[in-house]
Design a protein around this motif. Sequence first.
Motif, PDB file in Angstrom:
ATOM      1  N   LEU A  62     -18.098   5.031 -31.189  1.00 54.17           N
ATOM      2  CA  LEU A  62     -17.323   6.258 -31.378  1.00 54.17           C
ATOM      3  C   LEU A  62     -16.338   6.401 -30.217  1.00 54.17           C
ATOM      4  CD1 LEU A  62     -20.337   8.589 -32.267  1.00 54.17           C
ATOM      5  CD2 LEU A  62     -18.784   7.480 -33.880  1.00 54.17           C
ATOM      6  N   LEU A 101     -17.846   8.406 -41.007  1.00 48.85           N
ATOM      7  CA  LEU A 101     -17.169   8.018 -39.774  1.00 48.85           C
ATOM      8  C   LEU A 101     -15.660   8.199 -39.881  1.00 48.85           C
ATOM      9  CD1 LEU A 101     -19.105   4.774 -38.799  1.00 48.85           C
ATOM     10  CD2 LEU A 101     -19.434   7.089 -37.933  1.00 48.85           C
ATOM     11  N   ARG A 102     -15.037   8.369 -38.724  1.00 44.90           N
ATOM     12  CA  ARG A 102     -13.581   8.437 -38.657  1.00 44.90           C
ATOM     13  C   ARG A 102     -12.992   7.031 -38.779  1.00 44.90           C
ATOM     14  NH1 ARG A 102     -13.591  11.045 -32.792  1.00 44.90           N
ATOM     15  NH2 ARG A 102     -14.873   9.162 -32.610  1.00 44.90           N
ATOM     16  N   THR A 121     -15.166   9.770 -27.521  1.00 42.88           N
ATOM     17  CA  THR A 121     -16.253  10.690 -27.859  1.00 42.88           C
ATOM     18  C   THR A 121     -17.228  10.768 -26.689  1.00 42.88           C
ATOM     19  OG1 THR A 121     -16.074  10.091 -30.199  1.00 42.88           O
ATOM     20  CG2 THR A 121     -18.089  11.200 -29.503  1.00 42.88           C
ATOM     21  N   THR A 160     -16.211   6.045 -24.681  1.00 40.28           N
ATOM     22  CA  THR A 160     -16.682   5.557 -25.978  1.00 40.28           C
ATOM     23  C   THR A 160     -18.197   5.668 -25.996  1.00 40.28           C
ATOM     24  OG1 THR A 160     -14.851   4.014 -26.321  1.00 40.28           O
ATOM     25  CG2 THR A 160     -16.891   3.569 -27.517  1.00 40.28           C
ATOM     26  N   VAL A 163     -22.884   1.849 -34.065  1.00 33.89           N
ATOM     27  CA  VAL A 163     -21.663   2.604 -34.335  1.00 33.89           C
ATOM     28  C   VAL A 163     -20.980   2.892 -33.009  1.00 33.89           C
ATOM     29  CG1 VAL A 163     -20.699   4.758 -35.217  1.00 33.89           C
ATOM     30  CG2 VAL A 163     -22.583   3.647 -36.432  1.00 33.89           C
ATOM     31  N   ALA A 181     -21.604  12.680 -29.457  1.00 34.90           N
ATOM     32  CA  ALA A 181     -22.237  11.566 -30.159  1.00 34.90           C
ATOM     33  C   ALA A 181     -23.663  11.923 -30.565  1.00 34.90           C
ATOM     34  CB  ALA A 181     -22.226  10.321 -29.277  1.00 34.90           C
ATOM     35  N   HIS A 222     -12.742  -1.285 -25.731  1.00 36.43           N
ATOM     36  CA  HIS A 222     -13.125   0.075 -25.336  1.00 36.43           C
ATOM     37  C   HIS A 222     -13.411   0.144 -23.835  1.00 36.43           C
ATOM     38  CE1 HIS A 222     -13.008   1.343 -29.397  1.00 36.43           C
ATOM     39  NE2 HIS A 222     -14.138   0.799 -29.783  1.00 36.43           N
ATOM     40  N   CYS A 267     -22.238   5.434 -43.392  1.00 35.94           N
ATOM     41  CA  CYS A 267     -21.289   5.141 -42.313  1.00 35.94           C
ATOM     42  C   CYS A 267     -19.852   5.218 -42.813  1.00 35.94           C
ATOM     43  CB  CYS A 267     -21.570   3.755 -41.735  1.00 35.94           C
ATOM     44  SG  CYS A 267     -23.123   3.626 -40.815  1.00 35.94           S
ATOM     45  N   ASP A 295     -13.528   4.935 -35.721  1.00 39.02           N
ATOM     46  CA  ASP A 295     -14.887   4.510 -35.382  1.00 39.02           C
ATOM     47  C   ASP A 295     -15.162   3.116 -35.949  1.00 39.02           C
ATOM     48  OD1 ASP A 295     -15.214   7.025 -34.261  1.00 39.02           O
ATOM     49  OD2 ASP A 295     -16.069   7.869 -36.091  1.00 39.02           O
ATOM     50  N   THR A 296     -16.117   2.441 -35.344  1.00 42.67           N
ATOM     51  CA  THR A 296     -16.488   1.100 -35.790  1.00 42.67           C
ATOM     52  C   THR A 296     -17.972   1.072 -36.125  1.00 42.67           C
ATOM     53  OG1 THR A 296     -14.819   0.105 -34.346  1.00 42.67           O
ATOM     54  CG2 THR A 296     -16.526  -1.348 -35.201  1.00 42.67           C
TER      55      THR A 296
END
Length: 246
Positions: free
Chosen positions: A226, A208-209, A229, A171, A224, A234, A160, A204, A212-213
């Motif tokens: 994002l 989450l998408r 974003t 991010t 998390v 966020a 990221h 989560c 996302d992690t």
Amino acid sequence: MINIEHMTAVLEALPDPAFILSHSGKYVAVFGGRDTRYYHDGTGLVGLYISDLIRPHKASWFLEQIDRALASRKLVVEEYELSNKDVKGLPEEGPEVPIWFEGRIQALDFVVDGEAVVLWVASNISERHDLEIRLRELGDTDQLTCLFNRRKLERDLTLHYELFERHSVPTSILMFDLDNLKKINDSQGHHVGDEMILAVANVCRLELRKTDTACRFGGDEFVVALPNTEREHAVQFADFQLPTSR
């Protein structure tokens, strides 16, 4: 002494197939491939071109590897996959699980019909590849929650950051923990504390998408990531979603 007949027999007995391929992608000769668990008889390929069998996007990749081997005169080793989407003439409803190969490509010191040629040895590594993926998943996954772990998070954050430096892609990072988890573990037992941790993990997964992690960072800590974003979005996400995990 080993004579030409012996050498031919050795080549034919190779468990993995070995192809002599011209610069233009013509199958000049095929040897080996005797391990029938993984390979079909390839002698019918002789005289055909890669472009006769493989769809254009993949055929171009094969020709690029041949070019690399001929230009460098060094051994080229590449892992690649082939599926029914790559091979011409296979039904679309056929198996879509790709077969993974390791290709070892070496330029040869002679020409055939005026073209430079390479030796391409293809080894089916599907089982090894699947095992490597599984081991990587186990190494990147928290045992209790099945979320990603700190090791995976650190790798993703590096990626990221590189995206941000190159393309200014933002991010946002959310970090939170569970209040009074130690008290709950002490008073009600660790199984109750684990249920709370699992509840957060489920939130989560649901909210989450795919990009996302979500990671379990420590005992009661979660992080998390994002991607793409901005900070204000966020914050809105955290204000809206995190209370549902209480």
